[in-house]
Every structure is written in structure tokens, then in C-alpha cells.
Write a protein that holds these residues in place. Structure first.
Motif, PDB file in Angstrom:
ATOM      1  N   UNK A 114       1.201  -1.199   0.167  1.00 13.80           N
ATOM      2  CA  UNK A 114       0.399  -0.091  -0.302  1.00 13.80           C
ATOM      3  C   UNK A 114       0.863   0.844   0.233  1.00 13.80           C
ATOM      4  N   UNK A 115       0.571   2.191  -1.096  1.00 13.16           N
ATOM      5  CA  UNK A 115       0.805   3.256  -0.951  1.00 13.16           C
ATOM      6  C   UNK A 115       0.884   4.556  -0.769  1.00 13.16           C
ATOM      7  N   UNK A 116       0.759   5.082   0.471  1.00 13.79           N
ATOM      8  CA  UNK A 116       0.278   7.008   0.361  1.00 13.79           C
ATOM      9  C   UNK A 116       0.804   7.480  -0.483  1.00 13.79           C
ATOM     10  N   UNK A 117       0.097   8.381  -0.966  1.00 17.21           N
ATOM     11  CA  UNK A 117       0.426   9.184  -2.251  1.00 17.21           C
ATOM     12  C   UNK A 117       0.845  10.650  -1.905  1.00 17.21           C
ATOM     13  N   UNK A 118       1.304  11.153  -1.853  1.00 16.07           N
ATOM     14  CA  UNK A 118       1.259  13.225  -1.286  1.00 16.07           C
ATOM     15  C   UNK A 118       1.803  13.982  -2.254  1.00 16.07           C
ATOM     16  N   UNK A 119       0.673  14.731  -2.969  1.00 22.18           N
ATOM     17  CA  UNK A 119       1.457  15.826  -3.689  1.00 22.18           C
ATOM     18  C   UNK A 119       1.889  16.762  -3.423  1.00 22.18           C
ATOM     19  N   UNK A 170      10.659   4.228  -0.965  1.00 22.04           N
ATOM     20  CA  UNK A 170       9.774   5.548  -1.120  1.00 22.04           C
ATOM     21  C   UNK A 170      10.228   5.421  -2.588  1.00 22.04           C
ATOM     22  N   UNK A 171       8.476   5.902  -3.403  1.00 22.20           N
ATOM     23  CA  UNK A 171       9.360   6.662  -4.700  1.00 22.20           C
ATOM     24  C   UNK A 171       8.878   7.805  -4.823  1.00 22.20           C
ATOM     25  N   UNK A 179       5.007  13.605  -7.536  1.00 23.57           N
ATOM     26  CA  UNK A 179       4.287  13.220  -6.234  1.00 23.57           C
ATOM     27  C   UNK A 179       4.888  11.808  -6.167  1.00 23.57           C
ATOM     28  N   UNK A 180       5.098  12.041  -4.775  1.00 28.16           N
ATOM     29  CA  UNK A 180       5.875  10.790  -3.343  1.00 28.16           C
ATOM     30  C   UNK A 180       4.612   9.786  -3.239  1.00 28.16           C
ATOM     31  N   UNK A 181       5.255   8.613  -3.263  1.00 26.51           N
ATOM     32  CA  UNK A 181       4.389   7.409  -2.804  1.00 26.51           C
ATOM     33  C   UNK A 181       5.234   6.363  -1.674  1.00 26.51           C
ATOM     34  N   UNK A 182       4.872   6.629  -0.664  1.00 25.46           N
ATOM     35  CA  UNK A 182       5.492   6.117   0.837  1.00 25.46           C
ATOM     36  C   UNK A 182       4.490   4.672   1.321  1.00 25.46           C
TER      37      UNK A 182
END
Length: 342
Positions: A204-209, A236-237, A223-226
Motif C-alpha cells: 500500500x502506498x500513501x501518495x502525497x502531492x 519510497x518513490x 508526487x511522492x509515494x510512501x
């Protein structure tokens, strides 16, 4: 050593078990772990990407499809099921152009009829093991395909069981999901609904702008994906999306993806180190806590703080390690500009 009678009984039990519908022996010769995108999405996996409304989930999913096709990923077909967006929104995001440029690999399916609630159960019933190999399924967003409460584990477990079975028949699945409403200054990075969502996925990835935190062109999104489960060495991407040229690029930047507490803790640390020129780790931690209390700020705990210090060594400050008593290393934090000048 087992007798012939015991071995015969074992075989009878195995045959009985394998005659039960839906059970299948693991094919160890033809089963291997494979990345679709290294350290991000593995093949034949079930993934959730969630964020608040308007964060860029659909934009990310669209451009991810485009990225995979352009980079000749081992995907024969992408099935994008959308029951969340209108045609005007999709044209604004140039979904039609991405579909046209996909060489028929991307099938974009608008799913607004009531039949969508049984869609994945029907796919699961009709597909056999191996039928969905090298297929990517995007679900936008998952709440629009679930009939009933998102908060009841029993309801979600049944839906997720169909997705898990579709995965086991060869597909890679990414579904988009929402967060509950967040406060102005806080984000708990939780998703909406039952624990069964998280329990059932491989990652599961939490996406943040992060676009507002970067100096970029008007047509660029960051966008970051944790990862929240961190299975199979997922990391993390951070992606940069050019909405004009329809490109997506994975970039390396440790500053994106931090939550508010982490950002505040690092800002205070840098401010203190710059003022002191040199300060020990324990004194720095105490000074951060004192300054945070004075300004009514929330910061991370000590264990997270130590990890942040190591991660940003050489970026925000320089850490010198001095040999102390009993071969214990003492960490001294220095102003990075002063160190570079020397």
C-alpha cells in the motif's frame, strides 16, 4: 521412514485436497519473483495507492500506464476501469491521447453502470489460472466498485478475495483509494475504511502531492509515494510528471515524502546547527525539543529523529563521529557550509 501404507494415505489426502475447487499446487518451476518497476511494483501483485481528494491519484495512474508502455514493460495489456471520473475531466487530463498513443495496449473502460458492483467477481469466475498473465488492472477508484459499507471488514474481505484470486491467475492489480477527511495542519496518512484493505494487499502506498514544495514549471507535478508494508524490498518513490509532454520520470530526492512532523524536526535541527556551528547529537535533540515546546510545534520522537539525522547527513548538516570512551562514537553536528569551506 514412512511405510508404503502411510505414503498411500498421504497421496489420497493430496488428491482429495487438490480436487477441491479453487485449490492449486504451487508450480515452483514456473513461479519466480519479478519486478514490473524495481522496488516499487512487482508483477502479479495486489497494490493500493491512496491519498486525499485532488492529490493526483488518477493523473499518476494514467501516466504510470503511459510510462510502462513507453518503456516496453512486460505487460501485454492494461485494463483501466474508471467509475470515478467524467469524460470532461479525462479529456482535460489527456487520457484520450494516452490511450491513442498506447498501440491498443491500454483499454480505458468507463464503468458507471450498476453491473460494476459484480464486475471483479465475474472476471474471477471466468478466468482460469494463467489467463491473466502479463495483464495490468487499474481500478479508479475502488470505492465505486464496492456495494455496501467500506468500513465493514466482512464486506471488504469478500471483495478483496476476488482481487486476490485475479492476482493469483496472473494479473498485476493497482487500485486507487481515498483518505478520510484530514485537518488543515495534520495528515495521519491513513486510508478510508476497513482494516481488510491493508490486510489483503501486497503493498500500500500513501501518495502525497509535493508540487507546492518544489520550484517547477506550471505543467509539472511532483508526487511522492510512501510504502506502508515494505514487503519484498519496496522503497519510497518520487515521480515527476510533465502533463504537457505526457511523461513520467522516477527521481531521487529525500526531501519529498516527509510528513509535517519530520519537516519541522529537520527545519529546527538545521536552524540550531547553523547557529551553533557545532553541537553534539544529545544537545541538538534537547535544543529541538525546547524550541518546539516554545513555539507549540509537534516533532518526531527520538528514534525517528536519529534516523532522519543519518538520512540527511551531508545534505542539511555534516555529522562528525568522534571515538569516545569504550569505543563509543560521539556524533557532532556541524554547519555544512563551514565544513565545505574548510
Amino acid at each position: 521412514m514412512k511405510s508404503a501404507a502411510h505414503l498411500q494415505n498421504d497421496n489420497i489426502l493430496s488428491k482429495y485436497i487438490l480436487n477441491i475447487k479453487g485449490l492449486k499446487l504451487l508450480d515452483t518451476k514456473n513461479t519466480k519473483f519479478e519486478w514490473l518497476i524495481p522496488n516499487f511494483i512487482s508483477k502479479q501483485s495486489l497494490n493500493m495507492i491512496y491519498a486525499g481528494a485532488g492529490s493526483g491519484k488518477t493523473m499518476f495512474a494514467l501516466h504510470l500506464c503511459n510510462y510502462l508502455i513507453k518503456n516496453n514493460a512486460k505487460i501485454d495489456e492494461i485494463l483501466y476501469f474508471d467509475a470515478d471520473n467524467g469524460v470532461d475531466m479525462l479529456q482535460n487530463r489527456q487520457a484520450d491521447k494516452i490511450v491513442d498513443d498506447s498501440n491498443s495496449k491500454l483499454k480505458y473502460i468507463l464503468s458507471n453502470s450498476l453491473s460494476r458492483f459484480g464486475l471483479f467477481k465475474n472476471i474471477n469466475k471466468k478466468a482460469k489460472f494463467g489467463d491473466l498473465k502479463n495483464k495490468l488492472v487499474i481500478i479508479d477508484s475502488v470505492r465505486n466498485f464496492i456495494k455496501g459499507s467500506l468500513s465493514k471488514d466482512e464486506n471488504i474481505t469478500k471483495f478483496m478475495a476476488d482481487l486476490q484470486s485475479i492476482r493469483d491467475k496472473g494479473a498485476t492489480i493497482i487500485f486507487l483509494h481515498h483518505q478520510p477527511k484530514q485537518g488543515m495542519d495534520k495528515n495521519d496518512e491513513n486510508y478510508k475504511g476497513a482494516t481488510a484493505f491493508m490486510d489483503s494487499v501486497d503493498e500500500a502506498y500513501y501518495l502525497q502531492n509535493e508540487t507546492d514544495n518544489a520550484i517547477v514549471a506550471d505543467n509539472t507535478m511532483i508526487l511522492s509515494l510512501k510504502p506502508k508494508k515494505r514487503r519484498s524490498h519496496t522503497k519510497e518513490a518520487v515521480v515527476q510528471i510533465d502533463t504537457k509532454n505526457l511523461s513520467l520520470e522516477f527521481i531521487k530526492d529525500d526531501f519529498f515524502g516527509l510528513n509535517e512532523k519530520e519537516k519541522i524536526s529537520l527545519q529546527l535541527a538545521k536552524e540550531i546547527v547553523d547557529q551553533k556551528s557545532e553541537i553534539s547529537q544529545s544537545d541538538l535533540a534537547n535544543a529541538i525539543q525546547k524550541l518546539a515546546n516554545k513555539n507549540y510545534l509537534e516533532i518526531v520522537g527520538r528514534n525517528t529523529l536519529w534516523k532522519l539525522f543519518d538520512k540527511f547527513d551531508g545534505k542539511l548538516f555534516k555529522i562528525k563521529r568522534l571515538k569516545g570512551y569504550g569505543n563509543c562514537n560521539k556524533k557532532i553536528f556541524c554547519n555544512i557550509e563551514n565544513v565545505e569551506e574548510k
